[in-house]
Design a protein around this motif. Sequence first.
Motif, PDB file in Angstrom:
ATOM      1  N   ILE A   1      16.664   9.414 -53.249  1.00  0.00           N
ATOM      2  CA  ILE A   1      15.973  10.889 -53.087  1.00  0.00           C
ATOM      3  C   ILE A   1      14.466  10.574 -53.009  1.00  0.00           C
ATOM      4  CG2 ILE A   1      15.345  12.826 -54.368  1.00  0.00           C
ATOM      5  CD1 ILE A   1      17.971  12.885 -55.523  1.00  0.00           C
ATOM      6  N   LEU A   2      13.896   9.541 -53.761  1.00  0.00           N
ATOM      7  CA  LEU A   2      12.460   9.300 -53.737  1.00  0.00           C
ATOM      8  C   LEU A   2      11.889   8.422 -52.742  1.00  0.00           C
ATOM      9  CD1 LEU A   2      11.607   9.149 -57.529  1.00  0.00           C
ATOM     10  CD2 LEU A   2      11.563  11.286 -56.055  1.00  0.00           C
ATOM     11  N   ASP A   3      12.827   7.451 -52.306  1.00  0.00           N
ATOM     12  CA  ASP A   3      12.833   6.338 -51.384  1.00  0.00           C
ATOM     13  C   ASP A   3      13.084   6.365 -50.045  1.00  0.00           C
ATOM     14  OD1 ASP A   3      11.482   3.509 -51.225  1.00  0.00           O
ATOM     15  OD2 ASP A   3      13.499   2.684 -51.018  1.00  0.00           O
ATOM     16  N   ALA A   4      13.972   7.132 -49.780  1.00  0.00           N
ATOM     17  CA  ALA A   4      14.578   7.107 -48.553  1.00  0.00           C
ATOM     18  C   ALA A   4      15.078   8.523 -47.754  1.00  0.00           C
ATOM     19  CB  ALA A   4      16.030   6.088 -48.566  1.00  0.00           C
ATOM     20  N   GLU A   5      15.141   9.421 -48.638  1.00  0.00           N
ATOM     21  CA  GLU A   5      15.668  10.682 -48.095  1.00  0.00           C
ATOM     22  C   GLU A   5      14.423  11.689 -47.638  1.00  0.00           C
ATOM     23  OE1 GLU A   5      18.330  12.554 -50.708  1.00  0.00           O
ATOM     24  OE2 GLU A   5      19.763  10.786 -50.974  1.00  0.00           O
ATOM     25  N   PRO A   6      14.871  12.468 -46.913  1.00  0.00           N
ATOM     26  CA  PRO A   6      13.833  13.256 -46.249  1.00  0.00           C
ATOM     27  C   PRO A   6      12.854  14.033 -47.199  1.00  0.00           C
ATOM     28  CG  PRO A   6      16.071  13.790 -45.145  1.00  0.00           C
ATOM     29  CD  PRO A   6      16.213  12.948 -46.170  1.00  0.00           C
ATOM     30  N   TYR A   7      11.715  14.243 -46.793  1.00  0.00           N
ATOM     31  CA  TYR A   7      10.650  15.019 -47.648  1.00  0.00           C
ATOM     32  C   TYR A   7      10.128  16.250 -46.837  1.00  0.00           C
ATOM     33  CZ  TYR A   7       9.466  11.467 -51.161  1.00  0.00           C
ATOM     34  OH  TYR A   7       9.120  10.379 -52.089  1.00  0.00           O
ATOM     35  N   PHE A   8       9.854  17.236 -47.677  1.00  0.00           N
ATOM     36  CA  PHE A   8       9.246  18.450 -47.096  1.00  0.00           C
ATOM     37  C   PHE A   8       7.886  18.248 -46.550  1.00  0.00           C
ATOM     38  CE2 PHE A   8       6.960  22.402 -47.331  1.00  0.00           C
ATOM     39  CZ  PHE A   8       7.630  23.165 -46.496  1.00  0.00           C
ATOM     40  N   ALA A   9       7.502  18.698 -45.305  1.00  0.00           N
ATOM     41  CA  ALA A   9       6.172  18.489 -44.859  1.00  0.00           C
ATOM     42  C   ALA A   9       5.261  19.648 -44.785  1.00  0.00           C
ATOM     43  CB  ALA A   9       6.185  17.674 -43.486  1.00  0.00           C
ATOM     44  N   GLU A  10       3.977  19.465 -45.091  1.00  0.00           N
ATOM     45  CA  GLU A  10       2.994  20.553 -45.017  1.00  0.00           C
ATOM     46  C   GLU A  10       2.013  19.893 -44.481  1.00  0.00           C
ATOM     47  OE1 GLU A  10       3.957  23.025 -49.030  1.00  0.00           O
ATOM     48  OE2 GLU A  10       2.125  21.762 -49.055  1.00  0.00           O
ATOM     49  N   VAL A  11       1.255  20.611 -43.454  1.00  0.00           N
ATOM     50  CA  VAL A  11      -0.238  20.177 -42.859  1.00  0.00           C
ATOM     51  C   VAL A  11      -1.384  21.072 -42.998  1.00  0.00           C
ATOM     52  CG1 VAL A  11      -1.335  19.567 -40.616  1.00  0.00           C
ATOM     53  CG2 VAL A  11       1.195  19.096 -41.049  1.00  0.00           C
ATOM     54  N   GLU A  12      -2.349  20.685 -43.647  1.00  0.00           N
ATOM     55  CA  GLU A  12      -3.314  21.543 -43.963  1.00  0.00           C
ATOM     56  C   GLU A  12      -4.615  20.831 -43.240  1.00  0.00           C
ATOM     57  OE1 GLU A  12      -4.104  22.288 -47.977  1.00  0.00           O
ATOM     58  OE2 GLU A  12      -1.899  23.381 -48.549  1.00  0.00           O
ATOM     59  N   GLY A  13      -5.007  21.330 -41.959  1.00  0.00           N
ATOM     60  CA  GLY A  13      -5.955  20.570 -41.258  1.00  0.00           C
ATOM     61  C   GLY A  13      -6.113  19.102 -41.263  1.00  0.00           C
ATOM     62  N   ASN A  14      -6.609  18.124 -41.745  1.00  0.00           N
ATOM     63  CA  ASN A  14      -6.713  16.894 -41.769  1.00  0.00           C
ATOM     64  C   ASN A  14      -5.731  16.177 -42.543  1.00  0.00           C
ATOM     65  OD1 ASN A  14      -7.483  14.057 -40.901  1.00  0.00           O
ATOM     66  ND2 ASN A  14      -8.708  14.010 -42.661  1.00  0.00           N
TER      67      ASN A  14
END
Length: 268
Positions: free
Chosen positions: A56-69
């Motif tokens: 879960i921590l090493d290989a599975e998908p993460y939720f992504a957020e983008v804030e500027g840079n």
Amino acid sequence: MQGDLSFTVSGTNGGRIVSFKCAGQEILLSEKDHPLYYGATLWPSPQRRFWPPSPILDAEPYFAEVEGNLLRLISEKDSLKGFRFTKEFSFSKKDKAISINYTIENISDTTQHVAAWDVTRVPGGVTFFPVKDKYLKDLPSNLDHVSEQDGIIRYNYSQDSIKRGQKLFATTQEGWLAHQYKDLVLVKQFPMTQVKDLPLLQGEVEIFLAPNSQYVELENHGKYTELRKGESLHYQQKWFLFQVGKDEMQNQSKIIDTIRRRLHILTK
């Protein structure tokens, strides 16, 4: 991408750093080189408690957020290990470096002790750092082809036919670990951790040569921290990558001077 630097993170594969290039040249080990151990990632430390790494921590998908840079990647909750990871990446124009902030959150109902463990895989070359403690209690280093001069530990990769991995344990004098591969130099800058604050049987810096000399790991561990339910620790780094000229490639002293200037380290 920023200038001649290119930095790639995989949100679908554990928030892993999969590429770091300068002028189109790659410094990290790729998936083609090794199907499992490639790129760079965050693991919980110490190894004897948290190995093997959680999918879960090493290989599975993460939720992504983008804030500027800023790119922020958040893992799912790992109920087995009791953690959730957050990985933040941004480019520091001032330093021409990648800023990394790793967060380990205790999501379990009990108090846990843990440290951040950065694992970076690179092809063979020369790994070096300014050493402070090179003999750590209960941690015998067995890595061959290691030398020390003027306070700098150097490991020169050799494609030996060893069947088992080899490792070096130490602490740093200045809080950085570097690797030169051809004309590229990667520098990882991180908080210095005293021996008394390290997780059990781990070094602040560790160099690992994989079995059969497949690749080299540049590892650094943070402070062993008590986390109550809902508490988090933060581990911040800066990564630098630059090219050196032909006259510098064989002159480690010049490279070290360049590193210290970039990291704003003053020496006597």
